[in-house]
Design an enzyme around this catalytic site. Structure first.
Site, PDB file in Angstrom:
ATOM      1  N   LYS A  61     -11.262   2.989   3.029  1.00 35.44           N
ATOM      2  CA  LYS A  61      -9.892   3.319   2.597  1.00 35.44           C
ATOM      3  C   LYS A  61     -10.000   4.342   1.488  1.00 35.44           C
ATOM      4  O   LYS A  61     -10.785   4.164   0.556  1.00 35.44           O
ATOM      5  CB  LYS A  61      -9.218   2.032   2.128  1.00 35.44           C
ATOM      6  CG  LYS A  61      -8.130   2.185   1.077  1.00 35.44           C
ATOM      7  CD  LYS A  61      -7.456   0.838   0.810  1.00 35.44           C
ATOM      8  CE  LYS A  61      -6.984   0.718  -0.622  1.00 35.44           C
ATOM      9  NZ  LYS A  61      -6.471  -0.638  -0.916  1.00 35.44           N
TER      10      LYS A  61
ATOM     11  N   LYS B  44      -2.652  -9.767  -1.568  1.00 39.06           N
ATOM     12  CA  LYS B  44      -3.461  -9.934  -2.776  1.00 39.06           C
ATOM     13  C   LYS B  44      -3.042 -11.255  -3.393  1.00 39.06           C
ATOM     14  O   LYS B  44      -1.852 -11.476  -3.649  1.00 39.06           O
ATOM     15  CB  LYS B  44      -3.220  -8.798  -3.772  1.00 39.06           C
ATOM     16  CG  LYS B  44      -3.802  -7.466  -3.322  1.00 39.06           C
ATOM     17  CD  LYS B  44      -3.694  -6.411  -4.402  1.00 39.06           C
ATOM     18  CE  LYS B  44      -4.156  -5.067  -3.844  1.00 39.06           C
ATOM     19  NZ  LYS B  44      -3.923  -3.966  -4.791  1.00 39.06           N
TER      20      LYS B  44
ATOM     21  N   ASP C 277       1.719  -3.093   0.300  1.00 42.91           N
ATOM     22  CA  ASP C 277       0.940  -3.785  -0.726  1.00 42.91           C
ATOM     23  C   ASP C 277       1.915  -4.138  -1.851  1.00 42.91           C
ATOM     24  O   ASP C 277       2.482  -5.244  -1.877  1.00 42.91           O
ATOM     25  CB  ASP C 277      -0.191  -2.840  -1.188  1.00 42.91           C
ATOM     26  CG  ASP C 277      -0.983  -3.325  -2.387  1.00 42.91           C
ATOM     27  OD1 ASP C 277      -0.611  -4.352  -2.984  1.00 42.91           O
ATOM     28  OD2 ASP C 277      -1.992  -2.686  -2.766  1.00 42.91           O
TER      29      ASP C 277
ATOM     30  N   SER D   5     -12.613   0.457  -0.929  1.00 43.30           N
ATOM     31  CA  SER D   5     -11.514   1.296  -1.390  1.00 43.30           C
ATOM     32  C   SER D   5     -12.137   2.362  -2.284  1.00 43.30           C
ATOM     33  O   SER D   5     -12.783   2.028  -3.277  1.00 43.30           O
ATOM     34  CB  SER D   5     -10.541   0.423  -2.182  1.00 43.30           C
ATOM     35  OG  SER D   5      -9.563   1.211  -2.815  1.00 43.30           O
TER      36      SER D   5
ATOM     37  N   GLY E 144      -7.756  -5.964  -3.061  1.00 39.35           N
ATOM     38  CA  GLY E 144      -8.523  -6.269  -4.269  1.00 39.35           C
ATOM     39  C   GLY E 144      -7.870  -5.695  -5.508  1.00 39.35           C
ATOM     40  O   GLY E 144      -7.032  -4.791  -5.430  1.00 39.35           O
TER      41      GLY E 144
HETATM   42  O1  OSB Z   1      -3.723  -0.557  -4.278  1.00 36.60           O
HETATM   43  O2  OSB Z   1      -5.286  -1.766  -3.526  1.00 36.60           O
HETATM   44  C1  OSB Z   1      -4.779  -1.161  -4.467  1.00 36.60           C
HETATM   45  C2  OSB Z   1      -7.113  -1.397  -7.471  1.00 36.60           C
HETATM   46  C3  OSB Z   1      -6.198  -1.486  -8.495  1.00 36.60           C
HETATM   47  C4  OSB Z   1      -4.851  -1.442  -8.209  1.00 36.60           C
HETATM   48  C5  OSB Z   1      -4.426  -1.287  -6.890  1.00 36.60           C
HETATM   49  C6  OSB Z   1      -5.331  -1.217  -5.855  1.00 36.60           C
HETATM   50  C7  OSB Z   1      -6.696  -1.245  -6.169  1.00 36.60           C
HETATM   51  C8  OSB Z   1      -7.761  -1.119  -5.173  1.00 36.60           C
HETATM   52  C9  OSB Z   1      -9.071  -1.772  -5.511  1.00 36.60           C
HETATM   53  O3  OSB Z   1      -7.642  -0.463  -4.151  1.00 36.60           O
HETATM   54  C10 OSB Z   1      -9.764  -2.402  -4.384  1.00 36.60           C
HETATM   55  C11 OSB Z   1     -10.904  -3.272  -4.844  1.00 36.60           C
HETATM   56  O4  OSB Z   1     -10.706  -4.167  -5.705  1.00 36.60           O
HETATM   57  O5  OSB Z   1     -12.008  -3.062  -4.357  1.00 36.60           O
HETATM   58 MG    MG Z   2      -2.976  -0.768  -2.296  1.00 36.35          MG
END
Ligand code: OSB
Ligand code: MG
Length: 370
Positions: free
Chosen positions: A161, A262, A238, A135, A290
């Protein structure tokens, strides 16, 4: 298993670089860890809220309060046959999924250690190697983003992403797609748009994205159903999915065609398993999201990702992408094929670096059964 003691601690940790989403930038990442003692065996888990209520309503502060004042009294001194019984003990608690997940997941680790098997096997996992994606936070320019994408593709990651928000969306996606015509590419808006942006979001359809994650309000499944009708790109939810009934509602309404699971957001392994089983039966792909976790949360994400419904690469990446030094040994490493080889040791499968954790701890509270 009798739950004999629970320790909650806050670690002061800082990401290697700031991570920017549509709701803001994080650099300091206070990490909450739960250690739970059951029949003399310790289990560990991470409680994953952000510092403030900008991703979901929980914060590190609310998780501490709810754990201490409401969750610990419900489980301390109780005996259960499996961690799968924890949600029933918490049934009176509304919301606070991340706080609940911290305790439940720590007991899952303890249970697996007691049985001498890896957590992923205890959960019913079926794969020994999981596919990884990254991400990427919002960058200052499309060129800066392209550079980061290049680095991650060279490292082997199987899916990219990119975070988007109004003004930093179409041109960013276009630049990445032009440079990399065949990669699995997705975007994540973290609720930065409204239904009046439908025409604008439709421009993303030309880039052949794997999915568009949570474009609209965090708490509105119906609005996503209206959007999905207007777009070819599969919508992935999400923020909107807290439990099985949300997932069922979203799928029945065709509000999404992919689900991000998650562990914290859905309240722990039991709920995550239910959602993945439901989606698998209906051939709706799920993947592991994540929360910028340290190694302990990462290890739980890896175990969950071995379940059969997790068909897309998750946001489960190497420790070194985020941390100078991780709290587990060995760190999470990603192979040149963009996978993580699932550990075979009992429990979460990584050793907990107690001394380092102690050094990083800024707050700690222990509750013991009498
Ligand atoms: O929307 O997936 C999300 C991190 C903090 C809050 C929301 C999101 C995220 C990430 C992090 O996309 C992904 C990762 O932990 O590698
Ligand atoms: Mg997300």
């Amino acid at each position: 298993m009798k739950i004999e003691a629970i320790t909650l601690r806050k670690l002061k940790m800082r990401l290697k670089a700031p991570f920017e989403t549509s709701f803001g930038q994080v650099w300091e990442r206070p990490v909450l860890l739960v250690e739970l003692l059951a029949d003399g065996v310790s289990g560990w888990a991470e409680c994953t809220p952000m510092e403030g209520p900008f991703y979901n309503p929980e914060t590190t502060g609310t998780a501490w309060h709810v754990t201490r004042d409401f969750l610990v009294p419900l489980v301390l001194g109780q005996s259960v046959a499996s961690a799968a019984e924890i949600p029933a003990l918490f049934s009176a608690i509304r919301g606070h999924e991340m706080a609940r997940a911290g305790i439940e997941n720590a007991l899952w680790d303890a249970e697996a250690r007691q049985k001498g098997i890896p957590l992923w096997k205890l959960l019913g996992g079926t794969r020994e190697e999981i596919a990884c994606g990254v991400s990427l936070g919002i960058q200052a320019t499309p060129e800066a983003l392209l550079e980061k994408v290049g680095t991650e593709l060279n490292a082997g990651y199987q899916r990219i992403k990119i975070k988007i928000k109004p003004g930093k969306d179409i041109e960013y996606a276009r630049a990445v797609r032009k440079a990399h015509p065949a990669i699995r590419l997705s975007v994540d808006a973290n609720s930065a748009y409204t239904l009046s942006d439908v025409e604008h979001l439709r421009k993303l359809d030309e880039f052949g994205l794997l999915m568009m994650e949570q474009p609209l309000w965090w708490d509105d499944i119906h609005a996503h159903a209206k959007l999905q009708k207007e777009m070819r790109t599969p919508v992935c939810l999400d923020e909107s999915i807290y439990h099985l009934r949300h997932a069922a509602t979203a799928i029945e309404l065709d509000a999404c065609r992919v689900v991000n699971i998650k562990l914290g957001r859905v309240g722990g392994h039991t709920s995550a398993r239910e959602i993945q089983a439901y989606c698998q039966e209906r051939s709706v792909p799920v993947w592991c999201g994540g929360m910028l976790e340290c190694g302990i949360g990462r290890a739980h994400n890896i175990a969950m990702s071995t379940l059969p419904g997790f068909v897309y690469p998750g946001d489960v990446s190497a420790s070194k992408r985020y941390w100078e030094e991780d709290v587990i040994e060995p760190e999470v490493e990603v192979t040149p094929r963009g996978t993580i080889v699932v550990p075979q040791r009992p429990g979460i499968g990584y050793a907990v670096r107690q001394e380092l954790i102690e050094r990083l701890t800024v707050e700690k509270e222990t509750w013991r059964a009498r």
